[in-house]
Design a protein around this motif. Structure first.
Motif, PDB file in Angstrom:
ATOM      1  N   MET A   1       0.842  -1.191   0.000  1.00  0.00           N
ATOM      2  CA  MET A   1       0.000   0.000   0.000  1.00  0.00           C
ATOM      3  C   MET A   1       0.884   1.250   0.000  1.00  0.00           C
ATOM      4  SD  MET A   1      -3.073  -0.825   2.684  1.00  0.00           S
ATOM      5  CE  MET A   1      -4.085  -2.294   2.518  1.00  0.00           C
ATOM      6  N   HIS A   2       0.932   1.934  -1.116  1.00  0.00           N
ATOM      7  CA  HIS A   2       1.726   3.138  -1.228  1.00  0.00           C
ATOM      8  C   HIS A   2       0.958   4.326  -0.662  1.00  0.00           C
ATOM      9  CE1 HIS A   2       2.873   0.475  -4.684  1.00  0.00           C
ATOM     10  NE2 HIS A   2       4.021   0.621  -4.082  1.00  0.00           N
ATOM     11  N   ASP A   3       1.705   5.255  -0.060  1.00  0.00           N
ATOM     12  CA  ASP A   3       1.121   6.523   0.383  1.00  0.00           C
ATOM     13  C   ASP A   3      -0.047   6.325   1.349  1.00  0.00           C
ATOM     14  OD1 ASP A   3       2.914   7.959  -1.175  1.00  0.00           O
ATOM     15  OD2 ASP A   3       1.608   7.903  -2.922  1.00  0.00           O
ATOM     16  N   LEU A   4       0.030   5.325   2.218  1.00  0.00           N
ATOM     17  CA  LEU A   4      -1.095   5.048   3.116  1.00  0.00           C
ATOM     18  C   LEU A   4      -1.396   6.256   4.009  1.00  0.00           C
ATOM     19  CD1 LEU A   4      -3.189   3.215   4.450  1.00  0.00           C
ATOM     20  CD2 LEU A   4      -1.366   2.299   5.896  1.00  0.00           C
ATOM     21  N   PHE A   5      -0.352   6.815   4.640  1.00  0.00           N
ATOM     22  CA  PHE A   5      -0.569   7.947   5.532  1.00  0.00           C
ATOM     23  C   PHE A   5      -1.130   9.146   4.769  1.00  0.00           C
ATOM     24  CE2 PHE A   5       0.942  11.907   7.463  1.00  0.00           C
ATOM     25  CZ  PHE A   5       0.342  11.809   8.708  1.00  0.00           C
ATOM     26  N   LYS A   6      -0.562   9.410   3.590  1.00  0.00           N
ATOM     27  CA  LYS A   6      -1.012  10.556   2.799  1.00  0.00           C
ATOM     28  C   LYS A   6      -2.462  10.397   2.387  1.00  0.00           C
ATOM     29  CE  LYS A   6       1.866  12.063  -0.269  1.00  0.00           C
ATOM     30  NZ  LYS A   6       2.666  12.149  -1.533  1.00  0.00           N
ATOM     31  N   ILE A   7      -2.843   9.187   1.964  1.00  0.00           N
ATOM     32  CA  ILE A   7      -4.221   8.936   1.529  1.00  0.00           C
ATOM     33  C   ILE A   7      -5.189   9.090   2.704  1.00  0.00           C
ATOM     34  CG2 ILE A   7      -5.799   7.111   0.749  1.00  0.00           C
ATOM     35  CD1 ILE A   7      -3.463   6.164  -1.071  1.00  0.00           C
ATOM     36  N   LEU A   8      -4.830   8.545   3.854  1.00  0.00           N
ATOM     37  CA  LEU A   8      -5.700   8.677   5.029  1.00  0.00           C
ATOM     38  C   LEU A   8      -5.814  10.138   5.463  1.00  0.00           C
ATOM     39  CD1 LEU A   8      -4.726   5.589   7.212  1.00  0.00           C
ATOM     40  CD2 LEU A   8      -6.828   5.958   5.912  1.00  0.00           C
ATOM     41  N   TRP A   9      -4.716  10.878   5.345  1.00  0.00           N
ATOM     42  CA  TRP A   9      -4.721  12.281   5.771  1.00  0.00           C
ATOM     43  C   TRP A   9      -5.629  13.110   4.868  1.00  0.00           C
ATOM     44  CZ3 TRP A   9      -2.360  16.677   3.265  1.00  0.00           C
ATOM     45  CH2 TRP A   9      -2.419  17.834   4.039  1.00  0.00           C
ATOM     46  N   ILE A  10      -5.458  12.993   3.547  1.00  0.00           N
ATOM     47  CA  ILE A  10      -6.259  13.837   2.653  1.00  0.00           C
ATOM     48  C   ILE A  10      -7.723  13.411   2.652  1.00  0.00           C
ATOM     49  CG2 ILE A  10      -4.318  14.489   1.198  1.00  0.00           C
ATOM     50  CD1 ILE A  10      -5.186  12.472  -0.871  1.00  0.00           C
ATOM     51  N   SER A  11      -7.997  12.105   2.822  1.00  0.00           N
ATOM     52  CA  SER A  11      -9.391  11.664   2.862  1.00  0.00           C
ATOM     53  C   SER A  11     -10.069  12.106   4.157  1.00  0.00           C
ATOM     54  CB  SER A  11      -9.485  10.139   2.704  1.00  0.00           C
ATOM     55  OG  SER A  11      -8.811   9.468   3.749  1.00  0.00           O
ATOM     56  N   ILE A 123     -10.580   8.704  -3.837  1.00  0.00           N
ATOM     57  CA  ILE A 123      -9.330   9.353  -3.421  1.00  0.00           C
ATOM     58  C   ILE A 123      -8.185   8.341  -3.419  1.00  0.00           C
ATOM     59  CG2 ILE A 123      -8.137  10.461  -1.490  1.00  0.00           C
ATOM     60  CD1 ILE A 123     -10.834  11.733  -0.717  1.00  0.00           C
ATOM     61  N   ALA A 124      -8.430   7.167  -2.836  1.00  0.00           N
ATOM     62  CA  ALA A 124      -7.369   6.168  -2.699  1.00  0.00           C
ATOM     63  C   ALA A 124      -6.885   5.647  -4.049  1.00  0.00           C
ATOM     64  CB  ALA A 124      -7.863   5.017  -1.823  1.00  0.00           C
ATOM     65  N   VAL A 125      -7.815   5.211  -4.886  1.00  0.00           N
ATOM     66  CA  VAL A 125      -7.397   4.614  -6.161  1.00  0.00           C
ATOM     67  C   VAL A 125      -6.786   5.667  -7.086  1.00  0.00           C
ATOM     68  CG1 VAL A 125      -9.078   2.744  -5.990  1.00  0.00           C
ATOM     69  CG2 VAL A 125      -9.703   4.828  -7.218  1.00  0.00           C
ATOM     70  N   SER A 126      -7.246   6.905  -6.979  1.00  0.00           N
ATOM     71  CA  SER A 126      -6.696   7.967  -7.820  1.00  0.00           C
ATOM     72  C   SER A 126      -5.285   8.340  -7.383  1.00  0.00           C
ATOM     73  CB  SER A 126      -7.604   9.199  -7.764  1.00  0.00           C
ATOM     74  OG  SER A 126      -8.903   8.879  -8.195  1.00  0.00           O
ATOM     75  N   GLN A 127      -5.038   8.367  -6.084  1.00  0.00           N
ATOM     76  CA  GLN A 127      -3.697   8.665  -5.590  1.00  0.00           C
ATOM     77  C   GLN A 127      -2.723   7.562  -5.981  1.00  0.00           C
ATOM     78  OE1 GLN A 127      -2.845  11.490  -4.336  1.00  0.00           O
ATOM     79  NE2 GLN A 127      -0.747  11.031  -3.754  1.00  0.00           N
ATOM     80  N   GLU A 128      -3.205   6.334  -6.053  1.00  0.00           N
ATOM     81  CA  GLU A 128      -2.361   5.235  -6.510  1.00  0.00           C
ATOM     82  C   GLU A 128      -2.061   5.336  -7.999  1.00  0.00           C
ATOM     83  OE1 GLU A 128      -1.232   2.146  -4.416  1.00  0.00           O
ATOM     84  OE2 GLU A 128      -1.226   4.076  -3.401  1.00  0.00           O
ATOM     85  N   ALA A 129      -2.983   5.954  -8.759  1.00  0.00           N
ATOM     86  CA  ALA A 129      -2.788   6.065 -10.207  1.00  0.00           C
ATOM     87  C   ALA A 129      -1.828   7.187 -10.563  1.00  0.00           C
ATOM     88  CB  ALA A 129      -4.133   6.297 -10.895  1.00  0.00           C
ATOM     89  N   ALA A 130      -1.900   8.309  -9.876  1.00  0.00           N
ATOM     90  CA  ALA A 130      -1.051   9.461 -10.178  1.00  0.00           C
ATOM     91  C   ALA A 130      -0.826  10.255  -8.899  1.00  0.00           C
ATOM     92  CB  ALA A 130      -1.692  10.345 -11.250  1.00  0.00           C
TER      93      ALA A 130
END
Length: 246
Positions: A1-11, A123-130
């Motif tokens: 899981m890439h960017d887990l903290f970042k994804i949780l923070w922005i979501s 948010i999660a799947v989009s952050q994983e894409a770009a």
């Protein structure tokens, strides 16, 4: 899981916009209808730009057309079924104004919580894409959640529900967005080569939200302000996406 903290923070920030909208109403009362119309349509314009400029092109690049089409159709279908479940049944028993206001506020709150799950997934799947796509969608969802928090709070406040209960309800609603983000990450981890499908699923869910809810709601009383807000939102986020590609 890439960017887990970042994804949780922005979501989480996007989800807490609902709580912030609630606080504004609790402190200052309901805003003018033309302001609400502009905000709601602006959120729709931003989401439309995200779908057409980022989500669908990214899905198309990451997977076969059949997967993209299936994901988009299922996103539409999911939101359609959710909306049907939230329709108010005909009730022959007369309700007082306070009861009607309370029921309206709770129905809106339920709808927002249900919508927040696919929004968090987006948010999660989009952050994983770009690298910047998740931020773009989180910002769009923040704009969308702000008037939703207002829409939840206004009828409950008019129904004389205690302010701390209203605030607590909106705090609980806020955490459905990071919950959806976690579900999106888990889905990506456990279903191989599924990024295109989930990007298209998020695009379908957001498209339904734009055309079935945000645009009609914003145009009810102030169609000119709605058109202005939607146009500004769409143009602004199209420029942001083009100038800062992921």
């Amino acid at each position: 899981m890439h960017d887990l903290f970042k994804i949780l923070w922005i979501s989480t920030i996007a989800g807490l916009a609902t709580t912030f909208g609630s606080i504004l109403v609790l402190l200052f009362g309901k805003p003018q209808e033309r302001v609400l119309a502009s905000l709601i349509a602006g959120a729709g314009g931003v989401m439309l730009a995200v779908v057409t400029v980022d989500l669908l092109p990214s899905a198309w690049q990451n997977g076969p057309p059949l997967q993209v089409g299936a994901g988009f159709a299922l996103g539409l279908l999911f939101m359609l079924l959710a909306a049907k479940r939230l329709e108010v049944p005909n009730n022959t028993l007369p309700l007082s104004r306070r009861q009607r206001l309370k029921r309206t506020g709770l129905l809106i709150a339920t709808g927002i919580a249900l919508h927040d799950i696919p929004e968090g997934m987006a948010i999660a799947v989009s952050q994983e894409a770009a690298s910047n796509l998740g931020f773009l969608i989180a910002f769009a969802i923040t704009l969308h959640n702000l008037p939703e928090g207002m829409a939840t709070t206004a009828p409950l406040k008019m129904a004389r529900i205690r302010w701390w209960k209203i605030l607590l309800l909106n705090i609980v609603i806020a955490f459905f967005t990071p919950l959806g983000a976690l579900l999106g990450l888990l889905a990506l981890e456990n279903v191989q080569n599924s990024l295109a499908f989930f990007l298209a699923l998020a695009a379908g869910a957001m498209t339904f939200l734009i055309f079935a809810e945000l645009i009609p709601l914003s145009r009810e009383r102030h169609p000119h302000y709605a058109l202005l807000g939607g146009t500004i939102g769409f143009v602004f986020f199209t420029l942001v996406s083009v100038l800062h590609p992921g």
